[in-house]
Design an enzyme around this catalytic site. Structure first.
Site, PDB file in Angstrom:
ATOM      1  N   ASP A  52       0.648  -1.389  -0.224  1.00 15.54           N
ATOM      2  CA  ASP A  52      -0.140  -0.104  -0.142  1.00 15.54           C
ATOM      3  C   ASP A  52       0.825   1.958  -0.428  1.00 15.54           C
ATOM      4  O   ASP A  52       2.332   1.032  -0.078  1.00 15.54           O
ATOM      5  CB  ASP A  52      -0.722   0.385   1.210  1.00 15.54           C
ATOM      6  N   ASP A  54       0.941   4.924   2.078  1.00 11.09           N
ATOM      7  CA  ASP A  54       0.959   5.483   2.969  1.00 11.09           C
ATOM      8  C   ASP A  54       1.846   7.280   2.441  1.00 11.09           C
ATOM      9  O   ASP A  54       2.057   7.561   1.821  1.00 11.09           O
ATOM     10  CB  ASP A  54       1.812   5.602   4.161  1.00 11.09           C
ATOM     11  N   ASP A 128      11.988   4.228  11.924  1.00 15.44           N
ATOM     12  CA  ASP A 128      12.207   3.599  12.361  1.00 15.44           C
ATOM     13  C   ASP A 128      13.607   3.245  11.861  1.00 15.44           C
ATOM     14  O   ASP A 128      14.477   3.546  11.997  1.00 15.44           O
ATOM     15  CB  ASP A 128      12.104   2.478  12.496  1.00 15.44           C
TER      16      ASP A 128
END
Ligand code: ATP
Ligand code: MG
Length: 491
Positions: A52, A54, A128
Site C-alpha cells: 500500500d 502511506d 524506524d
C-alpha cells in the site's frame, strides 16, 4: 539532507495508483505539503510491488478532515491518523510528528501517547529504519533523503535511525519489524542492531499489548517469507515472546506449512492467517488431548477442552480474535472427521464449510511425514476429483476396509465417536457448551429474565449470529502471566 531526482531512484508517477496521487494533489491544492513515505517508496525502489501507499503531510488530522470532508475519518488514540477514501481505495494519511514528550512514555521508556505534531525533519527522526524514511513527492519528481537511505537500499542493509537500544525501548515491536523486513527484503541487519538484539532485550515485548502482538504475528505470517523468518524468530529469542507453549523447534509440518503459505501468497491465492496458528499449536493441542484421555476423559470432550486450554495459554502472548480461535478449533476437529469419516457422511463432509482448510491441514501433515493420517489426505485428494460413480465405489471400498480393520492408533484424533449414524454433520465446535459453563459461573442466581435472554443468545449462537454485546465477546482475555493460566474448564 539530499534531494534526489525520482527517476534516479527508479521512480515515476506511472507506477502509482490514481488514489494516492488524488490524495497528495488535494492536500497540495489546499496549500499543504504532502509526500508518499514508508514501505511504498522503499518497495518501488527495490522493484517490489508495494502492499500500500502511506501519505504524510504537514496538515493536522482536523485540517485533513476539512480537505476531504466525508471521505475522511480520524482514527487511533496513541497514534492519531486520517483514513481517506479515494474511490474504493483507502489511504492512510499521517501528520508530521515531533519527538514524544517524556510525560507520555511508560516506566520502561515505551511511548504511550504520540500526537505531537512537528516538522518533516522531526517526522523523519521518528521513523524506524532509514529505508522507511524517504519522502517522495511525485509531482515534483523529488525524493528527500535525510540519512543516505539510498546507500542502505543499494547495500541491502537494515539500519535503525538513532540509538538502537533507545529505539527498541521506545517501541519493542521494532524488534519484530527488524526481523520482518530483513526476511522480506533479504537485507542484512546492521551490526549496531545485532550488538544489542539480545534475549534480554526481547523481554521488553512483555509490555506490548497481546492484541498488537497478534497483529504483528499476522504480518509475519502473511509477508510471503514466513519460511525465512521462522528460524530468525527462534535465533533472536522472539519466538518465546510470541508463542506460549510452542517448542523452539521447527517441525517438518511447520516447515512445510510455512513454505506452502509463502507459495500461496506468491501466486496470489488467499490465505487464512489463523491457519498457521492451527499448525503451530497442533503439537501442544495433541499433547493436551493425550493428557485428558489418560485421565479417562471421553475423546470428544478431551479434544474440545484441549483446544480451549491451548488457546487460553496462547492468549497470554497474542490475543487471537474469537472468530479465528473458532476457525482453529474447527480445523483441528476436522482432522478427526476426515481421518475416520462415517461412510454415509463422506459426501456431506466434502462440501462442509471447513472441508477445504481441514483437508489442506491433513494433507500437509501427511506430506510432512505424519503417518497418523493413515493415507487419508491422499484419499480425500483423489476423492474430490472423482465422478459420482467413482465416488460411490470409493466409499464402498473404504467401508469394507473400515469394517475389516478398525483403525487403531495412538493418535487421539483418530478416536471415533460411533453412536451417530446420521448423514448430516454435527457442529465441529460447540461454542454454546463452553459459553454455558462460563455463564453458569458468572451468574449463579439468574432471574427468569436472564434465563430467557441466555436462551435467546444460545439460539443466536446456534445460528452463528454473535453480536458485540454477547457475553462470549466479553470474556476477560488479557492474562500475561503464563504461570497463572491453569489447564481445565475455561472461565
Ligand atoms: P509494509 O506496509 O510493507 O509492511 P511499511 O514500512 O509501509 O511496510 P507500515 O507498518 O505500513 O510499514 O508503516 C509505514 C511507515 O511508518 C514505516 O515505513 C515507518 O516509516 C513508519 N513506522 C511504522 N511503524 C513504526 C514504528 N513502530 N516505529 C517507527 N516508525 C514506524
Ligand atoms: Mg505500509
Amino acid at each position: 539532507m539530499q534531494t534526489l531526482h525520482a527517476s534516479k531512484c527508479g521512480l515515476s508517477t506511472a507506477q502509482l495508483p490514481s488514489s494516492i496521487l488524488d490524495v497528495l494533489d488535494s492536500l497540495t491544492k489546499a496549500g499543504y505539503e504532502a509526500y508518499i513515505v514508508g514501505g511504498g517508496v522503499r518497495d518501488l525502489m527495490l522493484g517490489l510491488n508495494p502492499k500500500d501507499f502511506d501519505a504524510v503531510t504537514n496538515a493536522t488530522p482536523a485540517q485533513i478532515k476539512d480537505v476531504f470532508g466525508r471521505r475522511c475519518r480520524i482514527i487511533g488514540r496513541r497514534f492519531e491518523l486520517a483514513h481517506v477514501y479515494s474511490g474504493r481505495e483507502l489511504i492512510e494519511v499521517a501528520t508530521f510528528r515531533a519527538p514524544p514528550k517524556t510525560a507520555v512514555t511508560s516506566a520502561a521508556g515505551m511511548i504511550l501517547r504520540d500526537n505531537n505534531w512537528g516538522t518533516i525533519e522531526q517526522d523523519f527522526a521518528r521513523r524506524d529504519f532509514s529505508i522507511n524514511a524517504m519522502y517522495y513527492q511525485p509531482r515534483k519528481s523529488e525524493v528527500l533523503d535525510f540519512c543516505h537511505a539510498v546507500d542502505d537500499i543499494q547495500n541491502k542493509t537494515l539500519r535503525l535511525l538513532g540509538d538502537p537500544t533507545l529505539r527498541f525501548e521506545e517501541d519493542p515491536v521494532r524488534m519484530l519489524r527488524t526481523l520482518r523486513f530483513a526476511a522480506k527484503l533479504n537485507f542484512s541487519i546492521d551490526p549496531d542492531i545485532l550488538a544489542i538484539f539480545t534475549p534480554q532485550m526481547t523481554q521488553l515485548l512483555r509490555d506490548v499489548s497481546p492484541h498488537r502482538l497478534y497483529d504483528e504475528s499476522q504480518k509475519l505470517f502473511t509477508m510471503g517469507h514466513l519460511h525465512r523468518v521462522m528460524p530468525m524468530l527462534i535465533k533472536f529469542g522472539i519466538w518465546e515472546q510470541l508463542f506460549a507453549d510452542i517448542p523452539t523447534e521447527i517441525t517438518p509440518f511447520m516447515e512445510r506449512a510455512a513454505k506452502n503459505t509463502d507459495q500461496r501468497i506468491q501466486i496470489g491465492k488467499t490465505i487464512n492467517p489463523a491457519f498457521f496458528y492451527a499448525v503451530l499449536l497442533w503439537k501442544p493441542f495433541l499433547e493436551r488431548c493425550h493428557s485428558y484421555l489418560a485421565k479417562g476423559v471421553a475423546p470428544a470432550e478431551a479434544r474440545a477442552q484441549a483446544g480451549l486450554d491451548v488457546l487460553k495459554r496462547q492468549a497470554t502472548r497474542t490475543i487471537i480474535p474469537r472468530f479465528a480461535e473458532t476457525f482453529i478449533r474447527e480445523v483441528w476437529e476436522m482432522q478427526t472427521r476426515l481421518l475416520n469419516p462415517k461412510p454415509q457422511q463422506i459426501e456431506a463432509l466434502s462440501s462442509h464449510a471447513r472441508f477445504r482448510a481441514g483437508f489442506d491441514f491433513l494433507l500437509l501433515r501427511e506430506k510432512s511425514g505424519d503417518d497418523a493420517t493413515q493415507g487419508m489426505g491422499t484419499w480425500w485428494d483423489s476423492y474430490q476429483t472423482m465422478s459420482v460413480d467413482e465416488k460411490e465405489r470409493a466409499i464402498g471400498q473404504y467401508n469394507r476396509q473400515r469394517a475389516k480393520n478398525r483403525r487403531k492408533t495412538a493418535d487421539v484424533t483418530l478416536v471415533e465417536d460411533t453412536k451417530n449414524t446420521a448423514t448430516s454433520i454435527e457442529p465441529l465446535v460447540k461454542e454454546s457448551e463452553t459459553r454455558n459453563r462460563r455463564s453458569r459461573k458468572s451468574t449463579p442466581a439468574s432471574s427468569s429474565n436472564d434465563f430467557r435472554s441466555r436462551n435467546d443468545q444460545r439460539a443466536k449462537l446456534n445460528t452463528g449470529e454473535i453480536n458485540a454485546d454477547h457475553p462470549i465477546m466479553k470474556r476477560k482475555r488479557v492474562q500475561r502471566d503464563l504461570s497463572q493460566v491453569v489447564f481445565g474448564p475455561t472461565q
